[in-house]
Design a protein around this motif. Sequence first.
Motif, PDB file in Angstrom:
ATOM      1  N   ARG A  60      49.561  47.868  38.734  1.00 33.91           N
ATOM      2  CA  ARG A  60      49.333  46.618  37.847  1.00 33.91           C
ATOM      3  C   ARG A  60      49.698  45.563  38.934  1.00 33.91           C
ATOM      4  NH1 ARG A  60      47.839  47.289  32.739  1.00 33.91           N
ATOM      5  NH2 ARG A  60      47.795  49.339  32.075  1.00 33.91           N
ATOM      6  N   ALA A  61      50.070  45.771  39.947  1.00 29.03           N
ATOM      7  CA  ALA A  61      50.442  44.774  41.123  1.00 29.03           C
ATOM      8  C   ALA A  61      49.530  44.818  42.310  1.00 29.03           C
ATOM      9  CB  ALA A  61      51.905  44.750  41.570  1.00 29.03           C
ATOM     10  N   SER A  62      48.741  43.632  42.558  1.00 27.73           N
ATOM     11  CA  SER A  62      47.878  43.617  43.751  1.00 27.73           C
ATOM     12  C   SER A  62      48.406  42.297  44.658  1.00 27.73           C
ATOM     13  CB  SER A  62      46.275  43.405  43.466  1.00 27.73           C
ATOM     14  OG  SER A  62      45.856  44.571  42.420  1.00 27.73           O
ATOM     15  N   SER A  63      48.342  42.815  45.780  1.00 23.64           N
ATOM     16  CA  SER A  63      49.005  41.775  46.704  1.00 23.64           C
ATOM     17  C   SER A  63      47.805  40.475  46.637  1.00 23.64           C
ATOM     18  CB  SER A  63      48.986  42.270  48.058  1.00 23.64           C
ATOM     19  OG  SER A  63      47.484  42.752  48.595  1.00 23.64           O
ATOM     20  N   ASN A  64      48.205  39.266  46.813  1.00 24.78           N
ATOM     21  CA  ASN A  64      47.531  38.191  46.920  1.00 24.78           C
ATOM     22  C   ASN A  64      46.931  37.969  45.507  1.00 24.78           C
ATOM     23  OD1 ASN A  64      48.301  37.593  49.654  1.00 24.78           O
ATOM     24  ND2 ASN A  64      46.902  38.918  50.303  1.00 24.78           N
ATOM     25  N   LEU A  65      47.321  38.500  44.577  1.00 27.76           N
ATOM     26  CA  LEU A  65      46.524  38.278  43.374  1.00 27.76           C
ATOM     27  C   LEU A  65      46.515  36.658  42.806  1.00 27.76           C
ATOM     28  CD1 LEU A  65      44.910  39.917  41.371  1.00 27.76           C
ATOM     29  CD2 LEU A  65      46.988  40.441  39.897  1.00 27.76           C
ATOM     30  N   GLY A  66      47.757  36.225  42.741  1.00 29.45           N
ATOM     31  CA  GLY A  66      47.767  34.544  42.516  1.00 29.45           C
ATOM     32  C   GLY A  66      46.783  33.844  43.447  1.00 29.45           C
ATOM     33  N   THR A  67      46.413  34.164  44.562  1.00 29.55           N
ATOM     34  CA  THR A  67      45.824  33.194  45.530  1.00 29.55           C
ATOM     35  C   THR A  67      44.340  33.638  45.016  1.00 29.55           C
ATOM     36  OG1 THR A  67      47.398  33.500  47.307  1.00 29.55           O
ATOM     37  CG2 THR A  67      44.925  33.122  47.763  1.00 29.55           C
ATOM     38  N   LEU A  68      43.962  34.995  44.712  1.00 31.16           N
ATOM     39  CA  LEU A  68      42.552  34.937  44.232  1.00 31.16           C
ATOM     40  C   LEU A  68      42.262  34.542  43.171  1.00 31.16           C
ATOM     41  CD1 LEU A  68      39.858  36.787  44.172  1.00 31.16           C
ATOM     42  CD2 LEU A  68      41.391  38.498  43.122  1.00 31.16           C
ATOM     43  N   GLU A  69      43.157  34.506  42.091  1.00 31.14           N
ATOM     44  CA  GLU A  69      42.991  33.848  40.727  1.00 31.14           C
ATOM     45  C   GLU A  69      42.976  32.442  40.906  1.00 31.14           C
ATOM     46  OE1 GLU A  69      45.968  35.550  38.317  1.00 31.14           O
ATOM     47  OE2 GLU A  69      44.758  37.708  37.854  1.00 31.14           O
ATOM     48  N   ALA A  70      43.630  31.956  41.852  1.00 37.20           N
ATOM     49  CA  ALA A  70      43.606  30.481  42.003  1.00 37.20           C
ATOM     50  C   ALA A  70      42.375  29.839  42.763  1.00 37.20           C
ATOM     51  CB  ALA A  70      44.867  30.019  42.635  1.00 37.20           C
ATOM     52  N   SER A  71      41.819  30.868  43.610  1.00 36.78           N
ATOM     53  CA  SER A  71      40.714  30.310  44.510  1.00 36.78           C
ATOM     54  C   SER A  71      39.247  30.817  44.189  1.00 36.78           C
ATOM     55  CB  SER A  71      40.815  30.893  46.095  1.00 36.78           C
ATOM     56  OG  SER A  71      41.194  32.306  45.907  1.00 36.78           O
ATOM     57  N   PRO A  73      36.530  30.579  41.511  1.00 34.02           N
ATOM     58  CA  PRO A  73      35.929  29.700  40.317  1.00 34.02           C
ATOM     59  C   PRO A  73      35.098  30.848  39.321  1.00 34.02           C
ATOM     60  CG  PRO A  73      35.234  28.689  42.274  1.00 34.02           C
ATOM     61  CD  PRO A  73      36.164  30.051  42.526  1.00 34.02           C
ATOM     62  N   ARG A  74      34.699  31.994  39.597  1.00 37.21           N
ATOM     63  CA  ARG A  74      34.125  32.740  38.818  1.00 37.21           C
ATOM     64  C   ARG A  74      35.195  33.866  38.009  1.00 37.21           C
ATOM     65  NH1 ARG A  74      30.805  38.559  40.573  1.00 37.21           N
ATOM     66  NH2 ARG A  74      30.632  39.387  38.439  1.00 37.21           N
ATOM     67  N   LEU A  75      36.316  33.957  38.605  1.00 35.49           N
ATOM     68  CA  LEU A  75      37.295  34.849  37.933  1.00 35.49           C
ATOM     69  C   LEU A  75      38.263  33.498  37.075  1.00 35.49           C
ATOM     70  CD1 LEU A  75      39.111  37.303  37.625  1.00 35.49           C
ATOM     71  CD2 LEU A  75      40.294  36.642  39.427  1.00 35.49           C
ATOM     72  N   GLN A  76      38.242  32.589  37.719  1.00 32.05           N
ATOM     73  CA  GLN A  76      38.967  31.439  36.691  1.00 32.05           C
ATOM     74  C   GLN A  76      37.927  31.119  35.229  1.00 32.05           C
ATOM     75  OE1 GLN A  76      39.254  27.798  39.068  1.00 32.05           O
ATOM     76  NE2 GLN A  76      41.011  28.674  40.326  1.00 32.05           N
ATOM     77  N   GLN A  77      36.827  31.310  35.410  1.00 30.68           N
ATOM     78  CA  GLN A  77      35.937  30.946  34.433  1.00 30.68           C
ATOM     79  C   GLN A  77      35.937  32.228  33.252  1.00 30.68           C
ATOM     80  OE1 GLN A  77      32.074  29.936  35.894  1.00 30.68           O
ATOM     81  NE2 GLN A  77      32.857  28.167  37.020  1.00 30.68           N
ATOM     82  N   ALA A  78      36.043  33.393  34.174  1.00 32.98           N
ATOM     83  CA  ALA A  78      35.936  34.493  33.195  1.00 32.98           C
ATOM     84  C   ALA A  78      37.167  34.689  32.497  1.00 32.98           C
ATOM     85  CB  ALA A  78      35.747  35.726  34.109  1.00 32.98           C
ATOM     86  N   LEU A  79      38.466  34.545  33.302  1.00 30.80           N
ATOM     87  CA  LEU A  79      39.799  34.404  32.338  1.00 30.80           C
ATOM     88  C   LEU A  79      39.957  33.570  31.404  1.00 30.80           C
ATOM     89  CD1 LEU A  79      42.017  35.236  35.738  1.00 30.80           C
ATOM     90  CD2 LEU A  79      41.530  36.689  33.735  1.00 30.80           C
ATOM     91  N   ALA A  80      39.360  32.055  31.622  1.00 30.87           N
ATOM     92  CA  ALA A  80      39.447  31.220  30.859  1.00 30.87           C
ATOM     93  C   ALA A  80      38.790  31.594  29.466  1.00 30.87           C
ATOM     94  CB  ALA A  80      39.070  29.756  31.303  1.00 30.87           C
ATOM     95  N   ALA A  81      37.555  31.893  29.686  1.00 33.36           N
ATOM     96  CA  ALA A  81      36.524  32.289  28.538  1.00 33.36           C
ATOM     97  C   ALA A  81      37.373  33.505  27.869  1.00 33.36           C
ATOM     98  CB  ALA A  81      35.278  32.766  29.023  1.00 33.36           C
ATOM     99  N   LEU A  82      37.945  34.368  28.197  1.00 28.38           N
ATOM    100  CA  LEU A  82      38.500  35.346  27.584  1.00 28.38           C
ATOM    101  C   LEU A  82      39.593  35.131  26.895  1.00 28.38           C
ATOM    102  CD1 LEU A  82      38.889  38.369  26.967  1.00 28.38           C
ATOM    103  CD2 LEU A  82      40.259  38.740  29.349  1.00 28.38           C
ATOM    104  N   ALA A  83      40.493  34.083  27.393  1.00 34.81           N
ATOM    105  CA  ALA A  83      41.816  33.543  26.772  1.00 34.81           C
ATOM    106  C   ALA A  83      41.134  32.904  25.494  1.00 34.81           C
ATOM    107  CB  ALA A  83      42.459  32.751  27.743  1.00 34.81           C
ATOM    108  N   ALA A  84      40.114  32.283  25.754  1.00 30.80           N
ATOM    109  CA  ALA A  84      39.644  31.274  24.286  1.00 30.80           C
ATOM    110  C   ALA A  84      39.259  32.172  23.323  1.00 30.80           C
ATOM    111  CB  ALA A  84      38.655  30.481  25.047  1.00 30.80           C
ATOM    112  N   ALA A  85      38.402  32.997  23.690  1.00 34.14           N
ATOM    113  CA  ALA A  85      37.815  34.109  22.580  1.00 34.14           C
ATOM    114  C   ALA A  85      37.490  35.346  23.120  1.00 34.14           C
ATOM    115  CB  ALA A  85      36.540  33.222  21.941  1.00 34.14           C
TER     116      ALA A  85
END
Length: 228
Positions: A60-71, A73-85
Amino acid sequence: MLVFTTACASRPPRFADRFVTEGTPSVNLGGVEVPVHGRLERPPRAAMPDVPKIRAVPSRASSNLGTLEASSPRLQQALAALAAAPSSARYLDVARAYVSAGVRDRAFDYLAEGLRHDGDDAGLHDGMARLWRDWGFPDRALPEASAAVYHAPRSAEARNTLGTILWALTLRDEAVSAFEAAVALDSSAAYAWRNLCTTALAAGHTADATAYCRRANRVALSRKEPDQ
């Protein structure tokens, strides 16, 4: 691929590399060259390279995961949409984004969470089946692929995924039947026609293999799909 071996000339082709693993699914987690012995073709998107070894329980831990999620846009949008609904489709979108980024353990986590949210979603089962298959555990992939077909009996992509797993388990006749079912459901599924080409080659049926590969090429050209 009959045609595949000429398209992928970066290394000497093995027969096992000629399979294709999925179509142009609405649920695309698969890779182009799947690494299970006797590999099949996948859909014309998002590559999943070989993963020779992996722990039975994904980390459940991946190296540089925070960097990936911050950099990303596709992942950011997908995570935001999931969190919203939260929804099955949005869990799948997040998993696909992680797969595209090469972080399959996190993709696994979101697929598993999505299945806890909706255990009847065929796309989530299909995505999980592809992960286990590509990690080299076709025995673990089989129940997931079977569930995907059960919940989406009209899905060519699910049938094709099942076929790749049956082939990896050396259930050759059953694999061929799955690919035949895929093209019966969707005659434009070039990936399944290519897999039929590969299975025909394996059986020594050259004329059938040639016909299947020609059909795959015509379909791919008509749909302007990239060559696999």
